[in-house]
Design a protein around this motif. Sequence first.
Motif, mmCIF file in Angstrom:
data_model
loop_
_atom_site.group_PDB
_atom_site.id
_atom_site.type_symbol
_atom_site.label_atom_id
_atom_site.label_comp_id
_atom_site.label_asym_id
_atom_site.label_seq_id
_atom_site.Cartn_x
_atom_site.Cartn_y
_atom_site.Cartn_z
ATOM 1 N N LEU A 157 0.821 -1.208 0.000
ATOM 2 C CA LEU A 157 0.000 0.000 0.000
ATOM 3 C C LEU A 157 0.858 1.262 0.000
ATOM 4 N N ASP A 158 2.092 1.118 0.463
ATOM 5 C CA ASP A 158 3.047 2.218 0.504
ATOM 6 C C ASP A 158 2.516 3.408 1.310
ATOM 7 N N LEU A 159 1.933 3.112 2.484
ATOM 8 C CA LEU A 159 1.409 4.165 3.343
ATOM 9 C C LEU A 159 2.556 4.990 3.921
ATOM 10 N N ASN A 160 2.296 6.269 4.121
ATOM 11 C CA ASN A 160 3.283 7.169 4.714
ATOM 12 C C ASN A 160 2.539 8.242 5.501
ATOM 13 N N ALA A 161 3.262 9.191 6.068
ATOM 14 C CA ALA A 161 2.647 10.218 6.909
ATOM 15 C C ALA A 161 1.597 11.023 6.143
ATOM 16 N N HIS A 162 1.842 11.323 4.872
ATOM 17 C CA HIS A 162 0.864 12.077 4.075
ATOM 18 C C HIS A 162 -0.449 11.301 3.959
ATOM 19 N N PHE A 163 -0.348 10.028 3.613
ATOM 20 C CA PHE A 163 -1.547 9.195 3.530
ATOM 21 C C PHE A 163 -2.233 9.113 4.888
ATOM 22 N N ASN A 164 -1.442 8.989 5.961
ATOM 23 C CA ASN A 164 -2.031 8.862 7.292
ATOM 24 C C ASN A 164 -2.882 10.069 7.640
ATOM 25 N N PHE A 165 -2.388 11.268 7.338
ATOM 26 C CA PHE A 165 -3.176 12.471 7.620
ATOM 27 C C PHE A 165 -4.416 12.547 6.731
ATOM 28 N N ILE A 166 -4.284 12.158 5.469
ATOM 29 C CA ILE A 166 -5.445 12.141 4.565
ATOM 30 C C ILE A 166 -6.468 11.133 5.067
ATOM 31 N N HIS A 167 -6.011 9.935 5.410
ATOM 32 C CA HIS A 167 -6.930 8.904 5.897
ATOM 33 C C HIS A 167 -7.603 9.331 7.203
ATOM 34 N N LEU A 168 -6.874 10.001 8.073
ATOM 35 C CA LEU A 168 -7.461 10.475 9.324
ATOM 36 C C LEU A 168 -8.547 11.517 9.048
ATOM 37 N N GLY A 169 -8.245 12.467 8.170
ATOM 38 C CA GLY A 169 -9.242 13.487 7.828
ATOM 39 C C GLY A 169 -10.484 12.900 7.192
ATOM 40 N N VAL A 170 -10.283 12.024 6.222
ATOM 41 C CA VAL A 170 -11.412 11.382 5.542
ATOM 42 C C VAL A 170 -12.193 10.508 6.527
ATOM 43 N N GLY A 171 -11.474 9.796 7.381
ATOM 44 C CA GLY A 171 -12.137 8.946 8.371
ATOM 45 C C GLY A 171 -13.009 9.749 9.316
ATOM 46 N N LEU A 172 -12.474 10.827 9.855
ATOM 47 C CA LEU A 172 -13.247 11.642 10.800
ATOM 48 C C LEU A 172 -14.419 12.341 10.115
ATOM 49 N N LEU A 173 -14.208 12.830 8.892
ATOM 50 C CA LEU A 173 -15.317 13.448 8.151
ATOM 51 C C LEU A 173 -16.408 12.419 7.833
ATOM 52 N N SER A 174 -15.994 11.213 7.488
ATOM 53 C CA SER A 174 -16.972 10.163 7.190
ATOM 54 C C SER A 174 -17.753 9.767 8.444
ATOM 55 N N LEU A 175 -17.068 9.671 9.567
ATOM 56 C CA LEU A 175 -17.766 9.394 10.828
ATOM 57 C C LEU A 175 -18.771 10.502 11.135
ATOM 58 N N ALA A 176 -18.365 11.752 10.943
ATOM 59 C CA ALA A 176 -19.269 12.881 11.180
ATOM 60 C C ALA A 176 -20.476 12.810 10.249
ATOM 61 N N ALA A 177 -20.234 12.461 8.983
ATOM 62 C CA ALA A 177 -21.345 12.332 8.033
ATOM 63 C C ALA A 177 -22.288 11.212 8.455
ATOM 64 N N GLY A 178 -21.720 10.087 8.888
ATOM 65 C CA GLY A 178 -22.556 8.983 9.351
ATOM 66 C C GLY A 178 -23.371 9.365 10.569
ATOM 67 N N LEU A 179 -22.763 10.071 11.499
ATOM 68 C CA LEU A 179 -23.477 10.492 12.707
ATOM 69 C C LEU A 179 -24.517 11.561 12.406
#
Length: 123
Positions: free
Chosen positions: A92-114
């Motif tokens: 997957l070649d994950l790195n710090a940039h991906f981690n921050f993107i995934h965190l942002g998308v994850g939290l926004l998606s959780l907010a959308a679900g809630l």
Amino acid sequence: MASSLAKIYIVLSGVILVVVGGVGFFRHEMFNLTFPPAHNIFHLVGGVVALWAGLGKTADGPRRFGLIFGAIYTLLAIAGFAGLRDLGRIQLDLNAHFNFIHLGVGLLSLAAGLASSRPVLSH
């Protein structure tokens, strides 16, 4: 209103994931990030599921997708910050940039679900 914004977010996320996943097969580097084939497949599958959830006839689709997808992406970000780079032999070649993107998308998606309203149960 929040429910319709959540649905728009889910559909827009789906479109973005499908585009990034598809383009990633032809252009492995975008936005100063490298997208291996497995990463593109995850984006494509996630995007198709987001579109299905957001555009489908199931009233609870955006809520479920937001909560599940958000939890997965948030956990993926946490695992990435803890040192996860690949899933065993799946590169997957994950790195710090991906981690921050995934965190942002994850939290926004959780907010959308809630923010999505639960379907009204009729007796």
